[in-house]
Design a protein around this motif. Structure first.
Motif, mmCIF file in Angstrom:
data_model
loop_
_atom_site.group_PDB
_atom_site.id
_atom_site.type_symbol
_atom_site.label_atom_id
_atom_site.label_comp_id
_atom_site.label_asym_id
_atom_site.label_seq_id
_atom_site.Cartn_x
_atom_site.Cartn_y
_atom_site.Cartn_z
ATOM 1 N N ASP A 94 0.870 -1.176 0.000
ATOM 2 C CA ASP A 94 0.000 0.000 0.000
ATOM 3 C C ASP A 94 0.907 1.226 0.000
ATOM 4 O OD1 ASP A 94 -2.073 1.780 0.224
ATOM 5 O OD2 ASP A 94 -2.325 1.486 2.386
ATOM 6 N N TYR A 95 1.175 1.775 -1.185
ATOM 7 C CA TYR A 95 2.259 2.747 -1.304
ATOM 8 C C TYR A 95 1.860 4.188 -1.027
ATOM 9 C CZ TYR A 95 0.319 3.213 -6.069
ATOM 10 O OH TYR A 95 -0.506 3.390 -7.153
ATOM 11 N N ASP A 96 0.569 4.464 -0.736
ATOM 12 C CA ASP A 96 0.209 5.847 -0.434
ATOM 13 C C ASP A 96 0.354 6.183 1.046
ATOM 14 O OD1 ASP A 96 -1.982 4.650 0.734
ATOM 15 O OD2 ASP A 96 -3.386 5.209 -0.837
ATOM 16 N N GLY A 97 0.519 5.175 1.906
ATOM 17 C CA GLY A 97 0.757 5.422 3.323
ATOM 18 C C GLY A 97 -0.470 5.800 4.124
ATOM 19 N N VAL A 98 -1.674 5.713 3.544
ATOM 20 C CA VAL A 98 -2.906 6.066 4.260
ATOM 21 C C VAL A 98 -3.932 4.962 4.042
ATOM 22 C CG1 VAL A 98 -2.504 8.550 4.128
ATOM 23 C CG2 VAL A 98 -3.766 7.401 2.299
ATOM 24 N N SER A 99 -4.940 4.905 4.914
ATOM 25 C CA SER A 99 -5.946 3.848 4.835
ATOM 26 C C SER A 99 -6.986 4.119 3.755
ATOM 27 C CB SER A 99 -6.627 3.662 6.194
ATOM 28 O OG SER A 99 -7.189 4.880 6.645
ATOM 29 N N ALA A 100 -7.101 5.377 3.315
ATOM 30 C CA ALA A 100 -7.967 5.667 2.172
ATOM 31 C C ALA A 100 -7.282 5.217 0.888
ATOM 32 C CB ALA A 100 -8.282 7.159 2.114
ATOM 33 N N ILE A 101 -8.091 4.964 -0.152
ATOM 34 C CA ILE A 101 -7.530 4.472 -1.421
ATOM 35 C C ILE A 101 -7.129 5.664 -2.276
ATOM 36 C CG2 ILE A 101 -7.886 2.948 -3.391
ATOM 37 C CD1 ILE A 101 -8.096 1.597 -0.655
ATOM 38 N N VAL A 102 -5.854 6.053 -2.205
ATOM 39 C CA VAL A 102 -5.309 7.105 -3.072
ATOM 40 C C VAL A 102 -4.433 6.455 -4.127
ATOM 41 C CG1 VAL A 102 -3.926 9.214 -3.186
ATOM 42 C CG2 VAL A 102 -5.412 8.798 -1.208
ATOM 43 N N GLY A 103 -3.341 5.832 -3.713
ATOM 44 C CA GLY A 103 -2.494 5.049 -4.602
ATOM 45 C C GLY A 103 -2.246 3.694 -3.975
ATOM 46 N N ALA A 154 -11.960 14.566 -2.580
ATOM 47 C CA ALA A 154 -12.112 15.006 -1.189
ATOM 48 C C ALA A 154 -12.981 14.002 -0.434
ATOM 49 C CB ALA A 154 -12.748 16.390 -1.150
ATOM 50 N N GLY A 155 -12.697 13.853 0.855
ATOM 51 C CA GLY A 155 -13.545 13.035 1.702
ATOM 52 C C GLY A 155 -13.400 11.546 1.498
ATOM 53 N N LEU A 156 -12.246 11.089 1.041
ATOM 54 C CA LEU A 156 -12.051 9.646 0.888
ATOM 55 C C LEU A 156 -12.108 8.969 2.259
ATOM 56 C CD1 LEU A 156 -9.155 9.482 -1.746
ATOM 57 C CD2 LEU A 156 -11.584 9.071 -2.118
ATOM 58 N N LEU A 157 -12.752 7.815 2.319
ATOM 59 C CA LEU A 157 -12.932 7.078 3.561
ATOM 60 C C LEU A 157 -11.964 5.893 3.629
ATOM 61 C CD1 LEU A 157 -16.837 7.006 3.662
ATOM 62 C CD2 LEU A 157 -15.290 8.601 4.839
ATOM 63 N N PRO A 158 -11.574 5.491 4.832
ATOM 64 C CA PRO A 158 -10.691 4.321 4.962
ATOM 65 C C PRO A 158 -11.301 3.070 4.335
ATOM 66 C CG PRO A 158 -10.821 5.509 7.037
ATOM 67 C CD PRO A 158 -11.844 6.116 6.131
ATOM 68 N N ASN A 159 -10.495 2.330 3.623
ATOM 69 C CA ASN A 159 -10.876 1.029 3.069
ATOM 70 C C ASN A 159 -12.015 1.115 2.057
ATOM 71 O OD1 ASN A 159 -9.078 0.031 5.132
ATOM 72 N ND2 ASN A 159 -10.799 0.158 6.558
ATOM 73 N N ASP A 160 -12.252 2.286 1.487
ATOM 74 C CA ASP A 160 -13.359 2.481 0.536
ATOM 75 C C ASP A 160 -12.802 2.460 -0.890
ATOM 76 O OD1 ASP A 160 -15.607 3.131 -0.875
ATOM 77 O OD2 ASP A 160 -15.836 5.149 -0.033
ATOM 78 N N TYR A 161 -13.192 1.435 -1.656
ATOM 79 C CA TYR A 161 -12.705 1.265 -3.022
ATOM 80 C C TYR A 161 -13.677 1.827 -4.062
ATOM 81 C CZ TYR A 161 -9.166 -1.991 -1.230
ATOM 82 O OH TYR A 161 -8.103 -2.556 -0.568
ATOM 83 N N SER A 162 -14.772 2.473 -3.631
ATOM 84 C CA SER A 162 -15.831 2.839 -4.578
ATOM 85 C C SER A 162 -15.397 3.920 -5.559
ATOM 86 C CB SER A 162 -17.073 3.309 -3.814
ATOM 87 O OG SER A 162 -16.782 4.477 -3.050
ATOM 88 N N LEU A 163 -14.397 4.729 -5.198
ATOM 89 C CA LEU A 163 -13.913 5.769 -6.105
ATOM 90 C C LEU A 163 -12.550 5.408 -6.691
ATOM 91 C CD1 LEU A 163 -14.906 8.983 -4.107
ATOM 92 C CD2 LEU A 163 -16.116 7.898 -5.996
#
Length: 450
Positions: A209-218, A276-285
């Motif tokens: 998980d290379y973005d370092g956060v629980s939201a799905i960025v990268g 904006a407003g990405l949630l942890p573990n949310d793959y919908s976006l």
């Protein structure tokens, strides 16, 4: 990695993902600076590391056990047994096990990341008779389970991360199996021959998980690979008076199959700024990409290297190696719009490759090279040696997994069909080097200065 076969190993394609080995029951490690034009030759432009394993000892019954303990639940166990089966036949069995708990606390779930558990075993059956015939058959395996690369966001406390991948979802797993048959025999008082036949099978599964956060960025990013390598070496050694020489040939063939998958926020992939407003573990976006990669590699080489003592203390060395490598590589990149994991908002916002292939695309290329080495050494005295050398190095070119070349300029990050544009996986050129060295080695001032 060598098998104790002595000089002249023409190693295969380096870096196949197979150089992840448990280190146990080892006799010694040889480090040879590069470039190596002849004796180690293939793809050793930067030098070579040769691991020499302990071999069965004829007529000796022996065994050993080593245990180790440490923090984070660390446990290490190693052992070996050397057993004569008959007067000429000896078996050596060795094993290694290591386990350590994870040390990073994941704020997304509270689990620990970064564990390691590996188990490995090896058996060597060796036959030696009075005529000089030496046959050894080796089989080994390694199973490695550990976490994938972990990224920590700036500002988090030490030993904490915030990762989408929780627990065993972060992994770097290897399953390695290999076998080596080595036959050595003196053809005469001055010439001996050694044949080494080897096979290696390596499977790898990896996530990060290379973005370092629980939201799905990268990411999460994942890949699999399966490599099967066969190699045959034949080496002749000769010693006669002031002359010593080694010559031989090598052939290898390898099959490599792999997959790559990656999630990335669709807006981030298209603009570089996440929704904006990405949630942890949310793959919908998230945009999902997947590709299949296939490599077929083969090559052969022949070499000769000789040293002649021209006069007492004065030695001249010369050698050459001819290499041939042929590589065939295929990219099969699915259109993300056709993948159910991608609820596309921006169709065509591709990230990993920047393109897809409506049909698989393939590049094939062959490279050839003739490399030389020469050296002159003179032992002035027991305490002083002077030398000069010239060495050439060569490493075959390669084919990219994430890049294409097309007849016309091809814009990236717009999800175009690389196959329709006449694209092929990008081919890059070999590496070459010429190395010149001169110097002296000695002890002075009553051997207090080296």
């Amino acid at each position: 990695r060598g098998s104790g076969a002595g000089t002249g190993r023409g190693t295969g394609r380096g870096g196949t993902g197979s150089q992840v080995n448990a280190f146990y029951d080892v006799s010694r490690v040889e480090v040879i600076k590069g470039p190596q034009a002849t004796l180690f030759g293939r793809s050793s432009i930067g030098g070579a590391i040769n691991t020499i394993l302990n071999q069965p000892v004829k007529g000796e019954t022996a065994g050993s056990v080593e245990l180790g303990f440490g923090e984070r639940g660390r446990f290490v166990g190693r052992g070996m047994v050397n057993m004569p089966l008959t007067e000429d036949l000896t078996l050596r069995v060795a094993g290694n096990y290591e386990k350590i708990n994870g040390y990073l606390t994941n704020l997304n779930g509270g689990d620990r990341l970064g564990p390691l558990e590996t188990g490995a075993g090896r058996a060597i059956l060796r036959y030696e008779n009075d005529s000089g015939l030496d046959i050894s058959l080796r089989g080994g395996f390694e199973q490695r389970r550990q976490g994938g690369a972990i990224y920590q966001a700036v500002g988090l406390p030490k030993f904490t991360v915030d990762s989408t991948l929780r627990g065993r979802e972060s992994f770097s797993n290897f399953d390695i199996y290999d076998g080596v048959l080595r036959i050595s025999y003196p053809l005469s008082d001055i010439i001996s021959v050694t044949s080494t036949t080897s096979y290696r099978d390596v499977k790898n599964r990896y996530t990060e998980d290379y973005d370092g956060v629980s939201a799905i960025v990268g990411g999460p990013y994942s890949q699999t690979s399966h490599s099967r390598l066969f190699q045959q070496d034949l080496i002749f050694n000769a010693e006669a008076g002031r002359l010593s020489a080694v010559a031989g040939g090598s052939f290898f063939t390898e099959k490599l199959d792999g997959t790559v998958q990656n999630f990335v926020n669709q807006t981030f992939a298209f603009t570089g700024v996440p929704d904006a407003g990405l949630l942890p573990n949310d793959y919908s976006l998230a945009l999902f990409e997947a590709g299949r990669l296939e490599g077929r590699f083969k090559g052969w080489s022949i070499f000769a290297d000789a040293t002649y003592e021209v006069a007492d203390g004065l030695k001249l060395t010369g050698g050459a190696r001819y290499n041939y490598d042929n590589k065939r590589y295929t990219q099969d990149i699915t259109n993300p719009a056709d993948l159910p994991q991608s609820p596309l908002i921006f169709p065509g916002a591709f990230y990993n490759w920047g393109y897809y292939t409506s049909v698989p695309i393939t590049s094939q290329r062959a490279w050839r090279d003739l490399a030389f080495r020469a050296a002159l050494t003179y032992e002035v005295s027991d305490d002083l040696n002077v030398y000069a050398s010239f060495n050439q190095g060569w490493k075959a070119g390669g084919i990219d997994s994430f890049k294409v070349e097309t007849p016309e300029p091809f814009p990236l990050f717009f999800g175009l069909d690389a196959a329709a544009a006449g694209g092929r996986p990008n081919v890059y050129n070999p590496e070459q080097s010429d190395s010149y060295e001169a110097g002296l080695k000695g002890r002075f001032l009553d051997r207090r200065t080296r």
